[in-house]
Design an enzyme around this catalytic site. Structure first.
Site, mmCIF file in Angstrom:
data_model
loop_
_atom_site.group_PDB
_atom_site.id
_atom_site.type_symbol
_atom_site.label_atom_id
_atom_site.label_comp_id
_atom_site.label_asym_id
_atom_site.label_seq_id
_atom_site.Cartn_x
_atom_site.Cartn_y
_atom_site.Cartn_z
ATOM 1 N N HIS A 87 0.809 -1.228 0.012
ATOM 2 C CA HIS A 87 -0.247 -0.097 -0.090
ATOM 3 C C HIS A 87 0.744 1.171 0.095
ATOM 4 O O HIS A 87 0.868 2.001 0.869
ATOM 5 C CB HIS A 87 -0.996 0.114 1.351
ATOM 6 N N ASP A 191 -4.779 -7.454 6.230
ATOM 7 C CA ASP A 191 -3.525 -7.061 5.891
ATOM 8 C C ASP A 191 -2.487 -8.339 6.034
ATOM 9 O O ASP A 191 -1.887 -8.825 5.061
ATOM 10 C CB ASP A 191 -2.869 -5.790 6.774
ATOM 11 N N ILE A 408 -5.751 7.016 8.893
ATOM 12 C CA ILE A 408 -4.751 8.326 9.192
ATOM 13 C C ILE A 408 -5.524 9.657 9.167
ATOM 14 O O ILE A 408 -5.202 10.534 9.824
ATOM 15 C CB ILE A 408 -3.692 8.170 8.211
ATOM 16 N N THR A 409 -6.710 9.564 8.324
ATOM 17 C CA THR A 409 -7.479 10.999 8.214
ATOM 18 C C THR A 409 -8.089 11.212 9.450
ATOM 19 O O THR A 409 -8.412 12.611 9.886
ATOM 20 C CB THR A 409 -8.415 10.911 7.045
#
EC number: 1.18.1.6
Length: 492
Positions: A87, A191, A408-409
């Site tokens: 990613h 993941d 993350i945002t």
């Protein structure tokens, strides 16, 4: 006792060339200096929460100076050590963080363990404000019999291993089994399942560590079960990660249509992102695949599947008792409605053979210093909008503030809120008004304790070395894993 120079300078310490100001003048000067002086602020942690907090402070206060302390020798936290190697687009945020670090009002100090090398109390004496943004550095334990057996790992450690986290470089998971079980149904669970099943040639051009790539080339894992305590409607992963799993080359999904009975009607009223996710799951589980997809699944040598309403009860040992050979799962059912829904055992159990167990049931924060309040049950620092409860001048942002959830945002938004609250307190005169020595005092302390911080320019030397080592293999970088080697490269 803290050195005198770390405390707010009393008026008696000012030069005697003029008399001490009157009370009204002193009050005015304190208010003025609070707004116009150079606020010395330190941020503990250089992951997204730390850098976003620093970015907001620097952007919205033209005089503020921000020092970022990090226990690793390198910056960027989970962007470097948590984001999957396949990613790379998610890691582009590092460019933004680098611009912040290059500000002449920002400094990075790696290789400094706050709570050990320097205390939070000492930081508070040196700075006008301290922001704790050190994230969730631990994982939730399974707390079941057999969890100590070889072959059982936390997903956090497994991710750290393939992403080059120094503390996990010796993990060496045995991938000689044919079946792995991942406990948990969030994005981290997908993941690790995806990395286990991705053809190694698809990872060769990523920044995965060479050791991990070598182990995956030899891996015998053919099937990965992703297990959750609750049902399909409660999965915690997102649509992007699910789509990647469904489309993974050389791999087919194992989804039981019976697990999705009645789901079509139940998702009509759920929020749109959840509805889209459920619709994708339903299509994959119940609809006949197209010709191309059917052919791809028919030729696939590997598989992954979701198991619902199963809770880990015991890791089963091999006959000689020397490693994990399976996991006993309690069959569960849901009780309650809405947010109060929880999985409870029915009394039935199921044994699932496997040679590798990866626990992905959540990250958690640790207390950093005895002087900082900490809620061990919630795994957060008690706070009000980022203000640490009962400790003026101390703040927190990111996962240690709100818990280990969100992408993350979400961390960006949360960190901006903390930064804004701090600036409001500064403007209102709620923070110390006298000058503070900042890093000068901390540097002296660290030097006396034999601690040698790493600067951002030092990191850029290590970065150049990693990029150089990766070029030969066509990779964006080959990560340095050994802190001692890093220090040698920096001439320490």
């Amino acid at each position: 006792m803290a050195p005198r120079c770390w405390r707010w300078w009393p008026w008696s310490a000012w030069p005697r060339t003029r008399p001490p100001p009157s009370e009204s003048t002193q009050s005015f000067r304190q208010q003025f200096s609070t707004q116009e002086q150079t606020p010395q602020i330190c941020v503990v942690g250089s992951g997204p929460a730390g850098f976003y907090t620093a970015q907001h402070l620097l952007k919205h206060h033209s005089q503020a100076h921000v020092d970022i302390y990090e226990k690793q020798l390198v910056p960027f936290g989970l962007v470097r050590f948590g984001v999957a190697p396949d990613h790379p687009e998610v890691k582009n945020v590092i460019n933004t963080f680098t611009r912040t670090a290059h500000s002449d009002r920002c400094a990075f100090h790696g290789n400094v363990v706050v709570g050990r090398d320097v205390t939070v109390r000492e930081l508070r004496d040196a700075y006008h404000a301290v922001v704790l943004s050190y994230g969730a550095e631990d994982h939730k334990a399974l707390e079941i019999p057999g969890q100590e057996l070889p072959g059982v790992f936390s997903a956090r450690a497994f991710v750290g291993w393939y992403n080059g986290l120094p503390e996990n470089r010796e993990l060496a998971p045995d991938l000689s089994c044919d079946t792995a079980v991942v406990l948990g149904q969030g994005n981290v669970a997908l993941d690790v399942a995806r990395i286990l099943l991705t053809p190694p040639e698809h990872l060769e051009k990523t920044d995965i560590t060479e050791a991990a790539l070598g182990a995956l080339r030899q891996s015998q894992v053919k099937t990965v079960w992703i297990v959750g305590r609750r049902g399909a409607l409660q999965v915690a992963f997102t649509i992007k990660e699910l789509r990647e799993m469904i489309q993974l080359p050389g791999t087919r999904p194992i989804l039981d249509p019976a697990d999705f009975l009645g789901l079509q009607d139940r998702i009509k009223e759920v929020p749109r992102p959840r509805k889209r996710l459920m619709e994708l799951l339903l299509r994959a589980a119940t609809e006949k695949p197209g010709v191309a997809e059917a052919a791809r699944w028919a030729s696939a040598s590997r598989a992954w599947g979701l198991r619902f309403f199963r809770s880990p009860q015991q890791v089963l040992p091999s006959p000689d008792g020397r490693r994990a050979a399976g996991i006993r799962l309690a069959v569960t059912r849901l009780e309650g409605v809405g947010e109060a829904t929880r999985a409870v055992p029915t009394g039935d159990v199921e044994d699932l053979p496997c040679g590798l167990v990866l626990s992905s049931i959540g990250y958690k924060s640790r207390p950093i210093d005895p002087s900082v309040p900490f809620d061990p049950k919630l795994g957060v620092i008690p706070n009000m909008e980022g203000r640490v409860v009962d400790v003026p001048g101390l703040y927190c942002s990111g996962w240690v503030k709100r818990g280990p959830t969100g992408v993350i945002t979400a961390t960006m938004t949360d960190s901006f809120v903390t930064g804004q609250i701090l600036l409001q307190d500064l403007k209102a005169g709620l923070l110390p008004s006298g000058p503070r020595p900042g890093y000068a005092a901390v540097k002296a302390l660290l030097g006396s304790r034999g601690v040698w911080p790493v600067s951002f320019s030092d990191w850029e030397k290590l970065d150049a070395e990693e990029v150089s080592r990766g070029q030969g293999a066509g990779k964006p970088r080959e990560k340095l894993l050994d802190p001692q080697e890093m220090l040698r490269l920096l001439g320490r």
